[in-house]
Write a protein that holds these residues in place. Structure first.
Motif, mmCIF file in Angstrom:
data_model
loop_
_atom_site.group_PDB
_atom_site.id
_atom_site.type_symbol
_atom_site.label_atom_id
_atom_site.label_comp_id
_atom_site.label_asym_id
_atom_site.label_seq_id
_atom_site.Cartn_x
_atom_site.Cartn_y
_atom_site.Cartn_z
ATOM 1 N N ILE A 70 -0.196 4.455 -5.810
ATOM 2 C CA ILE A 70 -1.603 4.816 -5.651
ATOM 3 C C ILE A 70 -2.382 3.538 -5.364
ATOM 4 C CG2 ILE A 70 -3.627 5.855 -6.744
ATOM 5 C CD1 ILE A 70 -1.691 7.441 -8.511
ATOM 6 N N PRO A 71 -2.895 3.387 -4.147
ATOM 7 C CA PRO A 71 -3.609 2.148 -3.803
ATOM 8 C C PRO A 71 -4.784 1.909 -4.746
ATOM 9 C CG PRO A 71 -3.183 3.464 -1.843
ATOM 10 C CD PRO A 71 -2.844 4.325 -3.022
ATOM 11 N N PRO A 72 -5.100 0.656 -5.010
ATOM 12 C CA PRO A 72 -6.241 0.363 -5.890
ATOM 13 C C PRO A 72 -7.543 0.836 -5.263
ATOM 14 C CG PRO A 72 -5.460 -1.636 -4.804
ATOM 15 C CD PRO A 72 -4.459 -0.565 -4.503
ATOM 16 N N THR A 73 -8.459 1.242 -6.108
ATOM 17 C CA THR A 73 -9.773 1.690 -5.634
ATOM 18 C C THR A 73 -10.799 0.575 -5.805
ATOM 19 O OG1 THR A 73 -10.258 2.624 -7.821
ATOM 20 C CG2 THR A 73 -9.298 4.097 -6.179
ATOM 21 N N GLU A 74 -11.795 0.586 -4.960
ATOM 22 C CA GLU A 74 -12.870 -0.404 -5.049
ATOM 23 C C GLU A 74 -13.683 -0.148 -6.310
ATOM 24 O OE1 GLU A 74 -14.953 -3.549 -4.569
ATOM 25 O OE2 GLU A 74 -13.539 -3.050 -2.966
ATOM 26 N N LYS A 75 -13.772 -1.140 -7.174
ATOM 27 C CA LYS A 75 -14.584 -1.037 -8.386
ATOM 28 C C LYS A 75 -15.958 -1.626 -8.064
ATOM 29 C CE LYS A 75 -10.713 0.182 -10.462
ATOM 30 N NZ LYS A 75 -9.703 -0.235 -9.481
ATOM 31 N N ASN A 76 -16.938 -0.798 -8.027
ATOM 32 C CA ASN A 76 -18.268 -1.240 -7.603
ATOM 33 C C ASN A 76 -19.004 -1.924 -8.767
ATOM 34 O OD1 ASN A 76 -20.375 -1.542 -5.764
ATOM 35 N ND2 ASN A 76 -21.354 0.365 -6.419
ATOM 36 N N LYS B 143 0.830 -1.209 0.000
ATOM 37 C CA LYS B 143 0.000 0.000 0.000
ATOM 38 C C LYS B 143 0.866 1.262 0.000
ATOM 39 C CE LYS B 143 -3.650 -2.244 2.723
ATOM 40 N NZ LYS B 143 -4.354 -2.246 4.047
ATOM 41 N N HIS C 244 1.082 -1.735 -9.549
ATOM 42 C CA HIS C 244 1.563 -1.715 -8.169
ATOM 43 C C HIS C 244 2.801 -2.564 -7.927
ATOM 44 C CE1 HIS C 244 -2.811 -0.936 -8.228
ATOM 45 N NE2 HIS C 244 -2.503 0.005 -7.364
ATOM 46 N N SER D 46 -9.872 -4.461 -8.095
ATOM 47 C CA SER D 46 -9.960 -3.740 -6.829
ATOM 48 C C SER D 46 -8.806 -4.106 -5.900
ATOM 49 C CB SER D 46 -11.296 -4.058 -6.143
ATOM 50 O OG SER D 46 -12.386 -3.657 -6.937
ATOM 51 N N GLU E 245 -8.275 -1.003 -14.794
ATOM 52 C CA GLU E 245 -9.661 -0.532 -14.876
ATOM 53 C C GLU E 245 -10.607 -1.419 -14.082
ATOM 54 O OE1 GLU E 245 -10.633 -0.506 -18.988
ATOM 55 O OE2 GLU E 245 -9.378 1.223 -19.477
#
Length: 825
Positions: free
Chosen positions: A292-298, A8, A266, A225, A222
Motif C-alpha cells: 500500500i503506497p504511502p499517503t501524503e500526510k498534510n 510502489k 514498505h 509521506s 502515521e
C-alpha cells in the motif's frame, strides 16, 4: 525496473546482519570488518549471495565504519580501495544471483557534532561526501544512511548523499524503547527533518528487536509521506561461549515482521544478529502481501533537535524578541557579539511560553551571514525550541538553513519573481516551512482578494520546485490601523479566505497593527483574539506580554483546544482575582504551564519574572548558560566559601538536570550544555582555590575507554564530561584501546572503577576479553559497561559489574562505588 518504481509495486527486502556473520567466519576481536573487503572478498561476496538467494532485494555494502576518521590517509588500508572493493563485492554477488540492488552503507562517524562534541558540521559533510563519491563511482544503486542516533549527523550524511549523487537516498535512525534518539530527538522530529531534506524512504534500524520496534513502526507510518523501512535486530543480545548471540530465532522474527508488513511497512529487513535464515522466513511470509503506497500526510511541521511543532488549528506562539528593530540594547549586543544577552532573550521567551523563536540579526555594520550562523548555533546549544530564520539576505538564509539542526521556519518569501526564484531552491534543498508574504511587484494589495491571488500564485510557483502548500504559511499582512482604519478588517478577511478557500495555513506579525498608537498592548491583544477566531495558525508576538498571553490561553480554553481548561487553570487558578491587583503571566506569581495533550505544548515551564534580570548560578547551570554561570559564581565567591557553592548550588543544579534526563524531560544536548556551564563555574572556583592555597579534593580516579576495534567514542565522552563535573578525575584512554593497555593503566593507577564502551557487535568480544584480564590482574576493580549493542543481561554474561544505559546511570553507579570504597564495604 527502477528501485523507486518497484517500491510502489511490492514489498522490498533488505539483507540482515553482516558483523555477526563475519565473526562466525573468523573475524577477530578488534579486527576492522571493512578490511575484509580487500583481505577476504570471496567471504563478503558469499554473505551477499546467501542473502540474495533467499529473496533479499537490497544488499548493503560492508562500509558501515568506512570513513577517513577510521581509515586516515597514509594508513595500512586505503579508504577509497576499501569502498570500491565493498561495492564491487556486492555488485558481483548481484550479477551472479541475477537480481538485486546495491546500497552504499553510510554509518555514524562515532563522534558527536559540535556543540556537543568536536566534529564540525561541515567537516562531517565532507567525510560523508568522500564515501558517497567513491561509492557512486564504483557502481552503487542507492545510498543508505543508517544507525543514526543523532539527527544532526544524519542531516550531514543525507546532504552529502543528495549533493554528490543522483541516487535514491534512504535513511534509518536508531531509537530507544521510548522512541528517543541519543541526542534527544523523537520519531516526529526525525520524520520532519528527513522528509524536509527529501529522502526517498525512512525508518528505524538496530538497537531493538522487532517486538520493541512495533510501536515505533506504527508511529512512522502515521507520520511519514514516504515509504517506511524497518530493520530490527534479532531480539536482544547476550554472550555465549565468547560469541554474541540473540534471543529471537527466525520463526519468531518472521512472525513479528509479518505483523509489521500487515501494518503497512514498505521495506523490511534485519540488522544485528539476523542471518539469511531470518531473512528467508521474512520473505516467505511477506513476499506476496499487498504493498500500500504511502499517503501524503498534510501536516505542517517544523522541528528542533528534540521535538517537532505542528502548525495547525491549535495556534503556535513565535517569540519576536530576538530582533534589533526598536531595541537599542539588542543592537548593542549584536555589535559587541554578546551572544549571552541574545541567549537570555531566548531563554526568557521560552520560559514565558513561546513554541518557536524568531531570529533576526540584520543590522548595518555587521556580517549578517556569520552573525546568523553564530546565533543559531548558540541558541540551539542551549534552547530546544524550533527557530524561525528571519532574514532578507539569501546568503545568510542559506547558511543558517544548512547548519540548522532540524527543520526550520523560514521568514520569508513573497510573490515577487526574484524572491521566489531565490528562496524556493533553498527550501527544496534544506527543507523547511516558509513564510510567504502576500505582496508582489505591485506592492501590498488593499483587498483580501488581491492578497489571496498572490497566495495562489506563490503556491503555484512553489509546486514547480516540489514544495507543497503544507510547507507554506501565508502571511496575510497587517498594516497599522492608525493609518488605515480598514486595515485590520482586510487582514482578518484574508485569514479567513486562506483557511476556507485555499485550506492553507497562516501567520501574522500581530503587533504591527498598533504601530503609532498609545497603549499598544490593548490593541494588540484584541486584534490577536480576532485573528485567532479567523483561523490564524501562528502568531509572531512578544510572549513576555501579559495581555497577549492572557488572550492566547483564554482563546484556547474557549475554543476547545484546552481540555477541561487544564492549562488555563494551571496558570491562573492559584492567583487572586485581578481586581485585587494580581499579576498575570509576564509579571510575577504565575505557575508552571503543563503540556496540552495533542497541542503544540512541549512541557515549557514558566519561571516568573521578565526582561533581562540576572539568573542565579543554579539556574544558569540548569539552562546551560556558560557565561552566566561564570559571572554568577564570581559574585558568589565574594560572599561564600567555594565548597559551600559547589555543594549547595552546583551539585543540586546538576542533580536536577540529571533527574530530568532520567525522566525524559531533559535531553542529551541540554545535559551536556549544563555540564559545560558547570565546568565554566568550576574553573573559576578552581582558580580561586589555587590563589588561596586551597585545592579541590577529587572523589577518586576512574578509567574510561572504548574497546579495541571500536572508534565510536560518543558515549564515553559524554560520561567523561559528567563524571568530571561531579568531582571525579577521569583517565581517558581514548578509543580502539587494547585490553592490555586498559589493564596496565588500572594496575598502575590503582583505580576503583573502569568504564568500557562499545557500539558494534563485532567489538564486544574485545570488551569481554578486557573484563577477563581485569579480573585476573586487577581483581579489586569494578567494571561498568555501556553502548548501543549492550543490554543488562548481555553485560552480566560478559562479566561486567554494571550495565549503564546512559551517562547519568554511570554517574550514579560511580557514586555508589566510591561511597562503598570509603566505607570499606
Amino acid at each position: 525496473m527502477k528501485l523507486l518504481e518497484e517500491i510502489k509495486r511490492r514489498k522490498l527486502f533488505f539483507d540482515g546482519g553482516m558483523g555477526s556473520l563475519l565473526q562466525a567466519q573468523g573475524l577477530g576481536a578488534g579486527e576492522l570488518p571493512e578490511t575484509w573487503n580487500l583481505l577476504y572478498p570471496d567471504r563478503i561476496k558469499e554473505i551477499h549471495r546467501q542473502y540474495l538467494s533467499v529473496g533479499c532485494d537490497i544488499v548493503i555494502t560492508n562500509t558501515f565504519g568506512a570513513n577517513r576518521l577510521k581509515y586516515p590517509a597514509g594508513g595500512a588500508f586505503s579508504l577509497k580501495e576499501i569502498i570500491k572493493a565493498a561495492v564491487n563485492n556486492a555488485r558481483e554477488a548481484v550479477k551472479e544471483e541475477g537480481h538485486g540492488w546495491v546500497a552504499l552503507d553510510l554509518g555514524p562517524t562515532g563522534k558527536l557534532l559540535k556543540p556537543l562534541g568536536d566534529l564540525d558540521f561541515d567537516h562531517a559533510c565532507d567525510i560523508y561526501k568522500e564515501v558517497v563519491e567513491t561509492g557512486c563511482e564504483a557502481g552503487a544503486d542507492l545510498i543508505l544512511v543508517e544507525t543514526m542516533s543523532d539527527g544532526y549527523e544524519a542531516k550531514a550524511a543525507v546532504l552529502a548523499a543528495k549533493e554528490n549523487s543522483r541516487l535514491p537516498v534512504f535513511a534509518t535512525m536508531i531509537f530507544d524503547e521510548k522512541g528517543k534518539l541519543l541526542t534527544g530527538g523523537n520519531v516526529e522530529s526525525a520524520v520532519a527533518m528527513l522528509e524536509g531534506l527529501g529522502v526517498d524512504a525512512l525508518g528505524v534500524n538496530c538497537g531493538l528487536g522487532p517486538v520493541q520496534m512495533k510501536g515505533i513502526a506504527e508511529r512512522l507510518l502515521e507520520l511519514a509521506s514516504v515509504p517506511v523501512i524497518v530493520n530490527p535486530n534479532a531480539g536482544l543480545p547476550r554472550s555465549q561461549d565468547g560469541r554474541t548471540v540473540y534471543d529471537i530465532d527466525e520463526e519468531q522474527f518472521g512472525a513479528v515482521m509479518e505483523e509489521m508488513a500487515d501494518m503497512g511497512v514498505h521495506v523490511l529487513g534485519g540488522c544485528c544478529g539476523t542471518t539469511p535464515k531470518h531473512i528467508k522466513r521474512l520473505v516467505n511470509l511477506c513476499r506476496d502481501k499487498q504493498q500500500i503506497p504511502p499517503t501524503e500526510k498534510n501536516r505542517t511541521v517544523i522541528s528542533s533537535y528534540t521535538h517537532a511543532v505542528v502548525i495547525d488549528r491549535d495556534p503556535v506562539i513565535i517569540g519576536e524578541r530576538i530582533n534589533p528593530t526598536g531595541k537599542s540594547k539588542f543592537k548593542q549586543a549584536l555589535k559587541n557579539h554578546d551572544l549571552e544577552y541574545i541567549l537570555q532573550e531566548g531563554v526568557t521567551q521560552q520560559d514565558h511560553g513561546a513554541h518557536v523563536l524568531d531570529v533576526n540579526v540584520g543590522l548595518p555594520g555587521i556580517h549578517e551571514t556569520q552573525m546568523m550562523e553564530d546565533v543559531v548555533k548558540e541558541l540551539q546549544s542551549v534552547i530546544d525550541l524550533p527557530l524561525q530564520i528571519d532574514t532578507s539576505d539569501t546568503k545568510a538564509m542559506e547558511r543558517a538553513m544548512r547548519i540548522y539542526n532540524g527543520k526550520p521556519l523560514i521568514n520569508s518569501v513573497n510573490g515577487k519573481k526574484e524572491s521566489m526564484e531565490a528562496v524556493f531552491p533553498l527550501v527544496k534543498r534544506y527543507g523547511g516551512v516558509v513564510v510567504a508574504l502576500a505582496l508582489d511587484e505591485n506592492g501590498i494589495p488593499g483587498t483580501a482578494e488581491g492578497r489571496l491571488a498572490i497566495a495562489e500564485k506563490i503556491y503555484k510557483k512553489a509546486e514547480e520546485y516540489g514544495i507543497k502548500p503544507k510547507d507554506i504559511l501565508i502571511d496575510a499582512l497587517c498594516l497599522t490601523v492608525s493609518s488605515d482604519s480598514r486595515g485590520a478588517l482586510t487582514t482578518l478577511k484574508t485569514l479567513r479566505a486562506v483557511r476556507d478557500r485555499l485550506q492553507g495555513k497562516t501567520i501574522l506579525g500581530v503587533s504591527n497593527i498598533s504601530f503609532g498608537l498609545p497603549q499598544r498592548e490593548i490593541i494588540n491583544a484584541a486584534f490577536f483574539t480576532m485573528a485567532l477566531r479567523e483561523g490564524l495558525n501562528a502568531a509572531i508576538i512578544n510572549p513576555n506580554s501579559k495581555a497577549m498571553m492572557q488572550a492566547f490561553y483564554s482563546f484556547r480554553a474557549l475554543s476547545d483546544l484546552d481540555p477541561q481548561c487544564r492549562d488555563y487553570i494551571e496558570l491562573y487558578g492559584s492567583q487572586p482575582p485581578l481586581s485585587q491587583g494580581a499579576a498575570g503571566p509576564g509579571e510575577t506569581g504565575a505557575s508552571d504551564v503543563k503540556p496540552a495533550p495533542g497541542g503544540p505544548f512541549l512541557g515549557r515551564q514558566w519561571k516568573g519574572g521578565s526582561g533581562q534580570s540576572p539568573l542565579g548560578l543554579g539556574d544558569c547551570i540548569r539552562k546551560g548558560l556558560r557565561e552566566g554561570a561564570h559571572e554568577a559564581v564570581k559574585t558568589l565567591l565574594a560572599e561564600r566559601e567555594a565548597l559551600d557553592i559547589i555543594n549547595n548550588e552546583m551539585i543540586p543544579a546538576l542533580d536536577d538536570v540529571g533527574k530530568g534526563f532520567e525522566k525524559g524531560t531533559v535531553f542529551l544536548p541540554q545535559l551536556l550544555m549544563s555540564a559545560e556551564a558547570a565546568k565554566a563555574a568550576f574553573q573559576v572556583i578552581k582558580d580561586s582555590m589555587a590563589d588561596s592555597g586551597k585545592g579541590q579534593e577529587k572523589k577518586g580516579t576512574i578509567i574510561l575507554a572504548t574497546v579495541k576495534g571500536d572508534i565510536h567514542d560518543i558515549g564515553k565522552n559524554i560520561v567523561k564530561v559528567l563524571l568530571e563535573n561531579y568531582g571525579y578525575e577521569v583517565l581517558d584512554l581514548g578509543k580502539d584501546v587494547a585490553p592490555e593497555i586498559i589493564v596496565e593503566a588500572a594496575v598502575e593507577n590503582k583505580v576503583p572503577l573502569v568504564g568500557l564502551s562499545a557500539l558494534m557487535t563485532t567489538t564486544v568480544p574485545s570488551m569481554e576479553e578486557t573484563i577477563v584480564r581485569l579480573r585476573q590482574e586487577a581483581p579489586w576493580v569494578k567494571i561498568m559497561v555501556g553502548g548501543a549493542v549492550l543490554t543488562e543481561e548481555y553485560a552480566r554474561t560478559i562479566g561486567a559489574d554494571q550495565y549503564c544505559r546512559d551517562a547519568m546511570a554511570s554517574v550514579n553507579y560511580a557514586e555508589g562505588v566510591l561511597v562503598r570504597r570509603e566505607l570499606g564495604i
